[in-house]
Design an enzyme around this catalytic site. Structure first.
Site, mmCIF file in Angstrom:
data_model
loop_
_atom_site.group_PDB
_atom_site.id
_atom_site.type_symbol
_atom_site.label_atom_id
_atom_site.label_comp_id
_atom_site.label_asym_id
_atom_site.label_seq_id
_atom_site.Cartn_x
_atom_site.Cartn_y
_atom_site.Cartn_z
ATOM 1 N N ASP A 12 0.976 1.737 5.269
ATOM 2 C CA ASP A 12 1.387 1.537 6.663
ATOM 3 C C ASP A 12 2.603 0.634 7.016
ATOM 4 O O ASP A 12 2.680 -0.348 6.139
ATOM 5 C CB ASP A 12 0.247 0.896 7.398
ATOM 6 C CG ASP A 12 0.395 0.974 8.759
ATOM 7 O OD1 ASP A 12 0.304 2.042 9.636
ATOM 8 O OD2 ASP A 12 0.632 -0.173 9.371
ATOM 9 N N GLU A 61 4.710 5.100 4.770
ATOM 10 C CA GLU A 61 4.961 5.533 6.323
ATOM 11 C C GLU A 61 6.287 4.493 6.624
ATOM 12 O O GLU A 61 6.414 3.430 6.703
ATOM 13 C CB GLU A 61 3.940 5.040 7.347
ATOM 14 C CG GLU A 61 4.115 5.406 8.529
ATOM 15 C CD GLU A 61 3.752 4.493 9.816
ATOM 16 O OE1 GLU A 61 3.600 3.299 9.476
ATOM 17 O OE2 GLU A 61 3.480 4.895 10.877
HETATM 18 C C1 NOJ Z 1 1.549 2.875 12.134
HETATM 19 C C2 NOJ Z 1 -0.034 3.256 12.567
HETATM 20 O O1 NOJ Z 1 0.234 4.790 11.994
HETATM 21 C C3 NOJ Z 1 0.076 2.890 13.850
HETATM 22 O O2 NOJ Z 1 -1.299 3.645 14.330
HETATM 23 C C4 NOJ Z 1 -0.139 1.615 14.063
HETATM 24 O O3 NOJ Z 1 0.052 1.155 15.212
HETATM 25 C C5 NOJ Z 1 1.040 0.744 13.164
HETATM 26 N N1 NOJ Z 1 1.468 1.334 12.175
HETATM 27 C C6 NOJ Z 1 0.713 -0.585 13.255
HETATM 28 O O4 NOJ Z 1 -0.043 -0.733 12.013
#
Ligand code: NOJ
Length: 581
Positions: A224, A298
């Site tokens: 993430d 991500e």
């Molecule tokens: C990306 C995640 O996909 C999202 O849902 C989240 O709010 C943020 N990162 C923070 O962790």
């Protein structure tokens, strides 16, 4: 001499086999499950682990080999699981560790791999680490990014945040902690304090989190918020966290994230090395038991930054940095030229020897069928499934589920709640993409047998649901499933790619491999009929091909023979053609 020639031939043959032999993650469909909204097994209106286990039949039936679960860890749920209080425990409303182990066992028995979300950038402010750090307990002092406030010149006795940094969810990214009497950084909600990756103990703790879940049998991680891992150091800016300059984007206010250019809080050089260190752990496990593991990362960032995740000349990094190009740059007005441009962009920037991936949606964005239009849902699924490499499917995309309606009163997402704006909140809300999955047309779409759901079920579930689409002669799901099956062929696993703009609205994607059937995916993005001569664009095509799959509205039917020199495409067609071998 003869023996040597035989040996050389044999060795060449072996190398050829090894290089053609792809690892499981290079050819997989990875299906994202948002656990809270997938299937509720205990009637409390919240999806859970046993619900996922009960539903593995759907994953298997669709031909999907890998599921990725959004966070299932203990959390106060300020950001619905992305604020983790204990990285090694299961959130009680999702089940127990035993339920998780059972899920892994059942999934493995069906040859389905499980990938977990790894959330390294922040924990919860209710984690033990944060409490210990706020109290300056020895060893934990630097677990988070702490800084003194600046005295407010206009307001004696008041402290201002250490810098002008803004949270992704709006307003200052700094929050004062009265226990520690310092500010802490939170690039997301206040309940998500940023971990400090300049503290070696944090680095080690998080590596242990990775090892803990690998030991439980998971096949990898979706990592993430990677671009946010590091911030510039005060040491490099005269002892103070530097203010970020304005981005000069119109119509933004100083509370908006887009107001600033995030020079000091994103994409810092140290980030890439951290990814390489995590990759080493996955490789260590793979070299011990021979089972490849995968890391997906991500990062919403410029493609040049994203490509660095793959690795550099000396070090491997993320196996699959998410390709958000369709998400970010394609909409329901895009034509065939825009699509080709975006496909070519990724293939051009991707370093040689790496695996591509294609993303249509996730829990953070409007649903694919809402963004692209239902008319284009089949075409978008067809593209991500037939382009080279890995296809990501967010739960419900296989049904062309659209965004649910969530009123201001029902809204849960902090990105929307933080706007304090009951009129325009929906511009920011991620809740519409997170409403429960549509299993059938019974109460609450078969998501729960209880009498409530944590977010409302979308209105159209009676027509748009898995059961109905499995029973229908033609459906989004059946089209999706047919194409997933085609992914197992040599042409799609190993074939070359050629993308052509046939005309402004008509895009064709060819996959071919010598001595194997050619696969041609073609879509008409417009609302009028088009007749095309494919032979003008692809010289290798035979005069006749067979329709392997046709989208819900298409006139051409599966099994029909067509002439490639005169193919009639009806409005919004998505068609897959195959040649005989
Ligand atoms: C990306 C995640 O996909 C999202 O849902 C989240 O709010 C943020 N990162 C923070 O962790």
């Amino acid at each position: 001499m003869l023996q040597l020639r035989w040996f050389v031939l044999w060795a060449t043959y072996c190398i050829a086999i090894v290089t053609c032999d792809k690892k499981w993650w290079q050819t997989s469909v990875i299906y994202q499950i948002y656990p809270r909204s997938f299937k509720d097994s205990n009637s409390d209106g919240i999806g859970d682990l046993n619900g996922i286990t009960e539903s593995l039949w759907h994953i298997k039936e669709a031909g999907i080999e890998t599921i990725w679960l959004s966070p299932i860890y203990k959390s106060p749920m300020y950001d619905f699981g992305y604020d983790i209080a204990d990285f090694k425990e299961i959130q009680p409303e999702y089940g127990t560790m035993q339920d998780f182990e059972n899920l892994i066992r059942e999934a493995n028995s069906l040859d389905i791999r499980v990938v977990l979300d790894f959330v390294p950038n922040h924990s919860s402010n209710e984690s033990e680490w944060f409490q210990l750090s706020a109290n300056r307990t020895a060893g934990y002092e630097n677990y988070f990014v702490w800084a003194d406030g600046t005295p407010d010149p206009n307001n004696p006795g008041k402290l201002l945040p250490p810098s002008n940094w803004i949270s992704v969810f709006r307003k200052s990214a700094w929050e004062y902690n009265p226990v520690r009497k310092q500010f802490f950084l939170h690039q997301f909600v206040i309940g998500q304090p940023d971990l400090n990756y300049r503290e070696p103990r944090v680095v080690e703790e998080m590596k242990n989190v990775i090892r803990f879940w690998l030991d439980k049998g998971v096949s990898g991680f979706r990592v993430d918020a990677v671009p946010f891992l590091f911030e510039s150091r005060p040491e490099d800016h005269g002892g103070k966290y530097p203010d970020e300059p304005r981005a000069n984007i119109l119509e933004t206010t100083p509370d908006d994230y887009e107001y600033l250019n995030h020079l000091y809080t994103m994409n810092q050089d140290e980030t890439y090395d951290m990814i390489y260190q995590w990759r080493d752990i996955l490789d260590e496990y793979e070299s011990k038991d021979g089972k490849p593991r995968v890391m997906l990362t991500e990062g919403y960032a410029d493609i040049k930054y994203v490509m660095r995740y793959y690795g550099n000349g000396t070090h491997d990094g993320s196996h699959l940095p998410f390709n958000f190009e369709f998400l970010n740059n394609i909409n329901n007005q895009s034509d065939a030229r825009d699509m080709k441009f975006i496909i070519d962009k990724w293939m051009t920037y991707m370093p040689i020897g790496r695996t591509a991936n294609w993303v249509n949606g996730n829990h953070d964005n409007k649903r694919m069928a809402s963004r692209q239009g239902i008319d284009r849902a089949d075409a978008m699924n067809m593209l991500v499934l037939l382009l080279p490499g890995v296809a990501l499917t967010y739960q419900g995309e296989e049904l062309a589920m659209t965004d649910g309606k969530v009123s201001w009163e029902e809204t849960k997402d902090p990105a929307a709640c933080n706007t304090d704006d009951p009129i325009n909140y929906n511009k920011f809300s991620r809740d519409p993409a997170r409403t429960p999955y549509h299993w059938d047309d019974s109460n609450y779409a078969g998501f729960t047998s209880g009498n409530k759901t944590w977010l409302p079920v979308a209105d159209n579930y009676k027509e748009v649901n898995l059961k109905a689409q499995m029973a229908a002669a033609k459906s989004h799901y059946k089209f999706y499933k047919d194409i997933v099956a085609l992914r197992k062929t040599n042409t799609i696993i190993n074939g070359d790619l050629e993308v052509k703009v046939i005309s402004e609205p008509v895009l064709a994607v060819m996959r071919y491999l010598p001595n194997e059937p050619i696969v041609l995916a073609i879509t008409n993005l417009s609302s009028s009929e088009h007749t095309v001569n494919l032979l003008e664009f692809f010289r290798v095509l035979p005069e006749n091909m067979t329709v392997y799959a046709s989208s819900i509205a298409a006139k051409l039917q599966k099994g029909e023979r067509i002439s490639t020199s005169r193919l009639v495409l009806s409005p919004h067609d998505a068609i897959v053609l195959v040649s005989s071998a």
